[in-house]
Motif scaffolding. Structure first.
Motif, PDB file in Angstrom:
ATOM      1  N   UNK A  80      -6.996  25.196   5.418  1.00 28.44           N
ATOM      2  CA  UNK A  80      -8.000  25.483   6.436  1.00 28.44           C
ATOM      3  C   UNK A  80      -7.921  26.917   6.953  1.00 28.44           C
ATOM      4  N   UNK A  81      -6.971  27.680   6.426  1.00 25.98           N
ATOM      5  CA  UNK A  81      -6.810  29.066   6.862  1.00 25.98           C
ATOM      6  C   UNK A  81      -7.588  29.992   5.937  1.00 25.98           C
ATOM      7  N   UNK A  82      -8.140  31.089   6.464  1.00 27.62           N
ATOM      8  CA  UNK A  82      -8.950  31.994   5.629  1.00 27.62           C
ATOM      9  C   UNK A  82      -8.089  32.846   4.707  1.00 27.62           C
ATOM     10  N   UNK A  83      -8.595  33.080   3.498  1.00 31.89           N
ATOM     11  CA  UNK A  83      -7.981  34.023   2.575  1.00 31.89           C
ATOM     12  C   UNK A  83      -9.024  35.083   2.233  1.00 31.89           C
ATOM     13  N   UNK A  84      -8.577  36.204   1.722  1.00 28.95           N
ATOM     14  CA  UNK A  84      -9.495  37.288   1.375  1.00 28.95           C
ATOM     15  C   UNK A  84     -10.424  36.840   0.255  1.00 28.95           C
ATOM     16  N   UNK A  85     -11.686  37.242   0.326  1.00 25.37           N
ATOM     17  CA  UNK A  85     -12.653  36.839  -0.701  1.00 25.37           C
ATOM     18  C   UNK A  85     -12.286  37.403  -2.068  1.00 25.37           C
ATOM     19  N   UNK A  86     -11.484  38.479  -2.096  1.00 24.22           N
ATOM     20  CA  UNK A  86     -11.095  39.079  -3.374  1.00 24.22           C
ATOM     21  C   UNK A  86     -10.003  38.282  -4.081  1.00 24.22           C
ATOM     22  N   UNK A  87      -9.385  37.323  -3.389  1.00 27.93           N
ATOM     23  CA  UNK A  87      -8.366  36.474  -4.002  1.00 27.93           C
ATOM     24  C   UNK A  87      -9.064  35.340  -4.745  1.00 27.93           C
ATOM     25  N   UNK A  88      -9.042  35.381  -6.072  1.00 27.13           N
ATOM     26  CA  UNK A  88      -9.783  34.409  -6.879  1.00 27.13           C
ATOM     27  C   UNK A  88      -8.906  33.329  -7.491  1.00 27.13           C
ATOM     28  N   UNK A  89      -7.587  33.488  -7.439  1.00 33.52           N
ATOM     29  CA  UNK A  89      -6.694  32.474  -7.979  1.00 33.52           C
ATOM     30  C   UNK A  89      -6.350  31.425  -6.938  1.00 33.52           C
ATOM     31  N   UNK A  90      -6.067  30.189  -7.407  1.00 30.50           N
ATOM     32  CA  UNK A  90      -5.670  29.094  -6.519  1.00 30.50           C
ATOM     33  C   UNK A  90      -6.715  28.826  -5.449  1.00 30.50           C
ATOM     34  N   UNK A  91      -7.973  28.952  -5.826  1.00 34.55           N
ATOM     35  CA  UNK A  91      -9.054  28.809  -4.852  1.00 34.55           C
ATOM     36  C   UNK A  91     -10.068  27.792  -5.367  1.00 34.55           C
ATOM     37  N   UNK A  92     -10.386  26.809  -4.552  1.00 35.13           N
ATOM     38  CA  UNK A  92     -11.310  25.766  -4.956  1.00 35.13           C
ATOM     39  C   UNK A  92     -12.697  26.353  -5.231  1.00 35.13           C
ATOM     40  N   UNK A 161       1.127  28.357  -4.049  1.00 32.55           N
ATOM     41  CA  UNK A 161      -0.097  29.121  -4.342  1.00 32.55           C
ATOM     42  C   UNK A 161      -0.894  29.477  -3.084  1.00 32.55           C
ATOM     43  N   UNK A 162      -1.083  28.502  -2.187  1.00 32.00           N
ATOM     44  CA  UNK A 162      -1.847  28.769  -0.966  1.00 32.00           C
ATOM     45  C   UNK A 162      -1.122  29.771  -0.076  1.00 32.00           C
ATOM     46  N   UNK A 163       0.194  29.612   0.062  1.00 31.39           N
ATOM     47  CA  UNK A 163       0.965  30.532   0.905  1.00 31.39           C
ATOM     48  C   UNK A 163       0.894  31.952   0.346  1.00 31.39           C
ATOM     49  N   UNK A 164       0.950  32.085  -0.978  1.00 30.94           N
ATOM     50  CA  UNK A 164       0.899  33.423  -1.580  1.00 30.94           C
ATOM     51  C   UNK A 164      -0.414  34.123  -1.255  1.00 30.94           C
ATOM     52  N   UNK A 165      -1.517  33.401  -1.292  1.00 36.24           N
ATOM     53  CA  UNK A 165      -2.810  34.001  -0.937  1.00 36.24           C
ATOM     54  C   UNK A 165      -2.867  34.401   0.527  1.00 36.24           C
ATOM     55  N   UNK A 166      -2.253  33.594   1.397  1.00 36.62           N
ATOM     56  CA  UNK A 166      -2.256  33.899   2.823  1.00 36.62           C
ATOM     57  C   UNK A 166      -1.408  35.130   3.123  1.00 36.62           C
ATOM     58  N   UNK A 169      -2.934  38.471   2.112  1.00 42.23           N
ATOM     59  CA  UNK A 169      -4.218  38.776   2.751  1.00 42.23           C
ATOM     60  C   UNK A 169      -4.349  40.279   3.051  1.00 42.23           C
ATOM     61  N   UNK A 170      -3.307  40.862   3.635  1.00 40.44           N
ATOM     62  CA  UNK A 170      -3.352  42.292   3.983  1.00 40.44           C
ATOM     63  C   UNK A 170      -3.459  43.153   2.728  1.00 40.44           C
ATOM     64  N   UNK A 171      -2.757  42.765   1.671  1.00 40.19           N
ATOM     65  CA  UNK A 171      -2.831  43.502   0.406  1.00 40.19           C
ATOM     66  C   UNK A 171      -4.250  43.490  -0.139  1.00 40.19           C
ATOM     67  N   UNK A 185     -14.790  47.641  -7.825  1.00 37.07           N
ATOM     68  CA  UNK A 185     -14.643  46.207  -7.558  1.00 37.07           C
ATOM     69  C   UNK A 185     -13.165  45.854  -7.679  1.00 37.07           C
ATOM     70  N   UNK A 186     -12.641  45.128  -6.702  1.00 35.73           N
ATOM     71  CA  UNK A 186     -11.232  44.693  -6.694  1.00 35.73           C
ATOM     72  C   UNK A 186     -11.156  43.176  -6.640  1.00 35.73           C
ATOM     73  N   UNK A 187     -10.305  42.574  -7.484  1.00 31.26           N
ATOM     74  CA  UNK A 187      -9.975  41.157  -7.361  1.00 31.26           C
ATOM     75  C   UNK A 187      -8.497  40.983  -7.675  1.00 31.26           C
ATOM     76  N   UNK A 188      -7.948  39.879  -7.183  1.00 26.97           N
ATOM     77  CA  UNK A 188      -6.564  39.502  -7.517  1.00 26.97           C
ATOM     78  C   UNK A 188      -6.539  38.034  -7.902  1.00 26.97           C
ATOM     79  N   UNK A 189      -6.091  37.754  -9.120  1.00 28.78           N
ATOM     80  CA  UNK A 189      -5.939  36.378  -9.590  1.00 28.78           C
ATOM     81  C   UNK A 189      -4.442  36.118  -9.702  1.00 28.78           C
ATOM     82  N   UNK A 190      -3.861  35.520  -8.653  1.00 28.42           N
ATOM     83  CA  UNK A 190      -2.409  35.319  -8.552  1.00 28.42           C
ATOM     84  C   UNK A 190      -1.712  36.677  -8.600  1.00 28.42           C
TER      85      UNK A 190
END
Length: 297
Positions: A80-92, A161-166, A169-171, A185-190
């Motif tokens: 239920x916590x927000x992650x950065x939109x650029x984080x594409x791994x471990x995301x429903x 996986x969820x904790x790593x995205x949280x 977030x700053x990165x 364009x920037x993305x991070x997949x894990x």
């Protein structure tokens, strides 16, 4: 009776001394008694499996009670916590295909791989994250203890996986900000960072240096060998296993191999059993075809 009263008074004193959301809020969100949280067995079974390069990867297997508790924390709190939109791994709802499509048909693709992604996230980083989002120090310490092992985020835990995205977030926000300011364009997949540009920035080396420095300052370590690459449009650009030079698709050799397997299966179906047997079963081939359809949508 007296032990329960002692613990209750201790919790009340703790809530008074330490600002932020306390144990009362934590147990409400988890729908648990505080003693159920404190009595969880935090032991792990350790084993290793080889990576593609032969180097063993350390896996930490949770006991059933801890796994059950982590899944509850994941479902009721972390997801239920927000992650950065650029984080594409471990995301429903987001896949490696979506990650690759973000960088298709670009003039330049930069790949940066993070070293030992999960183990590089310390319990101190997890503790600090929960402090920053408003939890009290005792609660942050308890949650970091339940989510980490040997002061690190463990491979194989359902919450990692969820904790790593949280924690990242700053990165993601900072690298996303600087990349966007350069028109990219920037993305991070894990642990796989991808940055792409349709026009090469004038200060490319300085930009890459800033990215590496930012990664280091925020607690991660970038690979500097073969896992770091800058690919321009006239070379094959790979992002999360897909070629993205024009559009995201499987590599040409993989597509040729699948056509050959499909042809071999058809030949055998037609009665010719003298040739080589196909390397995939019919069901396996259907799985690959489904993957191709997903990529081509």
């Amino acid at each position: 009776m007296f032990q329960w009263l002692k613990e209750w008074l201790g919790d009340q004193l703790c809530e008074f001394r330490h600002p932020g959301k306390g144990f009362k809020e934590l147990v409400r969100r988890l729908d648990l008694r505080i003693d159920a949280l404190r009595s969880v067995d935090e032991s792990y079974d350790q084993f290793s499996i080889p990576k593609k390069n032969g180097i063993p990867r350390q896996i930490n297997a949770l006991n059933d009670d801890l796994k059950k508790m982590q899944r509850r924390i994941l479902r009721r709190l972390l997801n239920r916590l927000p992650i950065a939109r650029q984080a594409t791994g471990f995301r429903k709802g987001v896949s490696f295909v979506d990650n690759a499509r973000s960088h298709q048909n670009q003039k330049m693709v930069i790949k940066i791989d993070l070293v030992d992604f999960f183990p590089s996230i310390s319990s101190t980083s997890v503790y600090g994250y929960f402090i920053r989002i408003g939890w009290s120090r005792p609660v942050a310490k308890l949650r970091a203890g339940l989510l980490c092992h040997d002061d690190r985020l463990p491979q194989g835990a359902p919450t990692s996986p969820a904790v790593s995205n949280l924690v990242a977030f700053s990165l993601d926000l900072e690298l996303g900000r600087i990349t966007q300011s350069k028109g990219g364009v920037y993305t991070r997949y894990a642990d796989d960072i991808t940055i792409s540009f349709n026009t090469q920035p004038e200060d490319l080396n300085r930009f890459i240096g800033y990215c590496f420095n930012t990664i280091g300052k925020l607690g991660f370590t970038p690979h500097v060998g073969k896992k770091f690459s800058v690919r321009r449009f006239y070379r094959r650009q790979m992002v999360t296993g897909l070629v993205v030079n024009q559009k995201a698709q499987l590599p040409r050799e993989t597509r040729r191999w699948l056509r050959a397997v499909e042809h071999r299966i058809q030949v055998i179906k037609d009665g010719d059993v003298l040739g080589n047997r196909p390397t995939l079963s019919h069901n396996q081939l259907e799985g690959w075809k489904s993957l191709q359809e997903m990529i081509s949508r």
